[in-house]
Every structure is written in C-alpha cells, then in structure tokens.
Design a protein around this motif. Structure first.
Motif, PDB file in Angstrom:
ATOM      1  N   VAL A   1      37.059  36.294  45.455  1.00  0.00           N
ATOM      2  CA  VAL A   1      36.376  35.230  46.193  1.00  0.00           C
ATOM      3  C   VAL A   1      35.484  34.422  45.251  1.00  0.00           C
ATOM      4  O   VAL A   1      35.455  33.193  45.300  1.00  0.00           O
ATOM      5  CB  VAL A   1      35.574  35.826  47.380  1.00  0.00           C
ATOM      6  CG1 VAL A   1      34.672  34.784  48.010  1.00  0.00           C
ATOM      7  CG2 VAL A   1      36.542  36.390  48.429  1.00  0.00           C
ATOM      8  N   LYS A   2      34.785  35.110  44.348  1.00  0.00           N
ATOM      9  CA  LYS A   2      33.899  34.449  43.388  1.00  0.00           C
ATOM     10  C   LYS A   2      34.696  33.481  42.502  1.00  0.00           C
ATOM     11  O   LYS A   2      34.200  32.433  42.120  1.00  0.00           O
ATOM     12  CB  LYS A   2      33.200  35.512  42.531  1.00  0.00           C
ATOM     13  CG  LYS A   2      32.209  34.955  41.525  1.00  0.00           C
ATOM     14  CD  LYS A   2      31.543  36.072  40.750  1.00  0.00           C
ATOM     15  CE  LYS A   2      32.470  36.526  39.646  1.00  0.00           C
ATOM     16  NZ  LYS A   2      31.902  37.584  38.811  1.00  0.00           N
ATOM     17  N   ASN A   3      35.930  33.832  42.198  1.00  0.00           N
ATOM     18  CA  ASN A   3      36.793  32.987  41.366  1.00  0.00           C
ATOM     19  C   ASN A   3      37.667  32.048  42.198  1.00  0.00           C
ATOM     20  O   ASN A   3      38.649  31.498  41.700  1.00  0.00           O
ATOM     21  CB  ASN A   3      37.645  33.861  40.443  1.00  0.00           C
ATOM     22  CG  ASN A   3      36.821  34.455  39.326  1.00  0.00           C
ATOM     23  OD1 ASN A   3      36.516  33.783  38.354  1.00  0.00           O
ATOM     24  ND2 ASN A   3      36.420  35.704  39.468  1.00  0.00           N
ATOM     25  N   GLU A   4      37.325  31.921  43.483  1.00  0.00           N
ATOM     26  CA  GLU A   4      37.973  30.982  44.402  1.00  0.00           C
ATOM     27  C   GLU A   4      39.450  31.263  44.668  1.00  0.00           C
ATOM     28  O   GLU A   4      40.267  30.359  44.804  1.00  0.00           O
ATOM     29  CB  GLU A   4      37.755  29.539  43.926  1.00  0.00           C
ATOM     30  CG  GLU A   4      36.279  29.183  43.880  1.00  0.00           C
ATOM     31  CD  GLU A   4      36.017  27.749  43.450  1.00  0.00           C
ATOM     32  OE1 GLU A   4      36.969  27.007  43.167  1.00  0.00           O
ATOM     33  OE2 GLU A   4      34.832  27.386  43.399  1.00  0.00           O
ATOM     34  N   TYR A   5      39.779  32.545  44.740  1.00  0.00           N
ATOM     35  CA  TYR A   5      41.125  32.955  45.148  1.00  0.00           C
ATOM     36  C   TYR A   5      41.057  33.413  46.603  1.00  0.00           C
ATOM     37  O   TYR A   5      40.041  33.966  47.036  1.00  0.00           O
ATOM     38  CB  TYR A   5      41.638  34.124  44.295  1.00  0.00           C
ATOM     39  CG  TYR A   5      41.940  33.753  42.874  1.00  0.00           C
ATOM     40  CD1 TYR A   5      43.100  33.062  42.550  1.00  0.00           C
ATOM     41  CD2 TYR A   5      41.073  34.098  41.850  1.00  0.00           C
ATOM     42  CE1 TYR A   5      43.395  32.723  41.234  1.00  0.00           C
ATOM     43  CE2 TYR A   5      41.357  33.764  40.530  1.00  0.00           C
ATOM     44  CZ  TYR A   5      42.511  33.073  40.241  1.00  0.00           C
ATOM     45  OH  TYR A   5      42.789  32.743  38.946  1.00  0.00           O
ATOM     46  N   ASN A   6      42.134  33.211  47.335  1.00  0.00           N
ATOM     47  CA  ASN A   6      42.233  33.778  48.680  1.00  0.00           C
ATOM     48  C   ASN A   6      42.432  35.279  48.530  1.00  0.00           C
ATOM     49  O   ASN A   6      43.171  35.719  47.663  1.00  0.00           O
ATOM     50  CB  ASN A   6      43.425  33.182  49.437  1.00  0.00           C
ATOM     51  CG  ASN A   6      43.193  31.733  49.794  1.00  0.00           C
ATOM     52  OD1 ASN A   6      42.103  31.343  50.155  1.00  0.00           O
ATOM     53  ND2 ASN A   6      44.229  30.927  49.673  1.00  0.00           N
TER      54      ASN A   6
ATOM     55  N   GLN B   1      35.288  39.789  43.542  1.00  0.00           N
ATOM     56  CA  GLN B   1      35.652  39.104  42.301  1.00  0.00           C
ATOM     57  C   GLN B   1      36.658  37.985  42.567  1.00  0.00           C
ATOM     58  O   GLN B   1      36.560  36.905  41.996  1.00  0.00           O
ATOM     59  CB  GLN B   1      36.215  40.108  41.296  1.00  0.00           C
ATOM     60  CG  GLN B   1      36.415  39.509  39.924  1.00  0.00           C
ATOM     61  CD  GLN B   1      36.782  40.533  38.883  1.00  0.00           C
ATOM     62  OE1 GLN B   1      37.020  41.703  39.187  1.00  0.00           O
ATOM     63  NE2 GLN B   1      36.831  40.112  37.636  1.00  0.00           N
TER      64      GLN B   1
END
Length: 92
Positions: free
Chosen positions: A76-81, A74
């Motif tokens: 990674v999908k939302n572009e968080y490290n 979730q």
C-alpha cells in the motif's frame, strides 16, 4: 503482542494478489518490481473461462498475521493494490 499464526488448519493459506494480467510479460514486470521490494512474489497462471488465461501476481503465502500485515502495508505504501485472499489449498 506475540505474532500469532493465521490459521490452525494446514489446508488454508493467506496470500495477497497484487495484480492480474492477460499478458504474461505484464505479470512478470510487476513480479520483478515486487521482488525489488523484498517481497516473495510469484506468477500464477489461471484459466478463468474456457480458453481465457490470466496471470495473477501473488505475494505469500503468509504463516503469521504480522507477516501478512507487514507485506500488505509495504504494498500500500508503494501504491500497489493489495487484495488479501484466504483460500483452501486443496481446491487448487
């Protein structure tokens, strides 16, 4: 496949570090964004060098592999490290 526990010893925990900031306000902003994604986020204040304080944004700890994998996906999908950390709870 069954959702298996991550570790048998109670001294080990798995968490995800999503960010680390010198300013508490920045960490709180990220924490709020993660809570909106239904993730159990918190801020941990750490002193890395004498007098240098950072605020880590953490998600978890996770009891099972599926919970850890799902939260990481979730993020990674939302572009968080999403840095998965395995640590000994007794050394904190």
């Amino acid at each position: 496949q069954a959702d298996k526990p991550l570790e048998t010893t109670s001294n080990i925990e798995y968490i995800i570090q999503v960010g680390s900031f010198p300013k508490a306000e920045d960490a709180d902003k990220l924490r709020a964004q993660l809570i909106l994604l239904n993730l159990d986020a918190r801020v941990e204040r750490v002193e890395i060098r004498k007098g240098e304080v950072w605020h880590r944004v953490l998600v978890g700890p996770f009891a099972t592999q599926n919970a850890l994998t799902s939260a990481r996906a979730q993020l990674v999908k939302n572009e968080y490290n999403a840095l998965v950390i395995k640590r000994d709870k007794t050394k904190q």
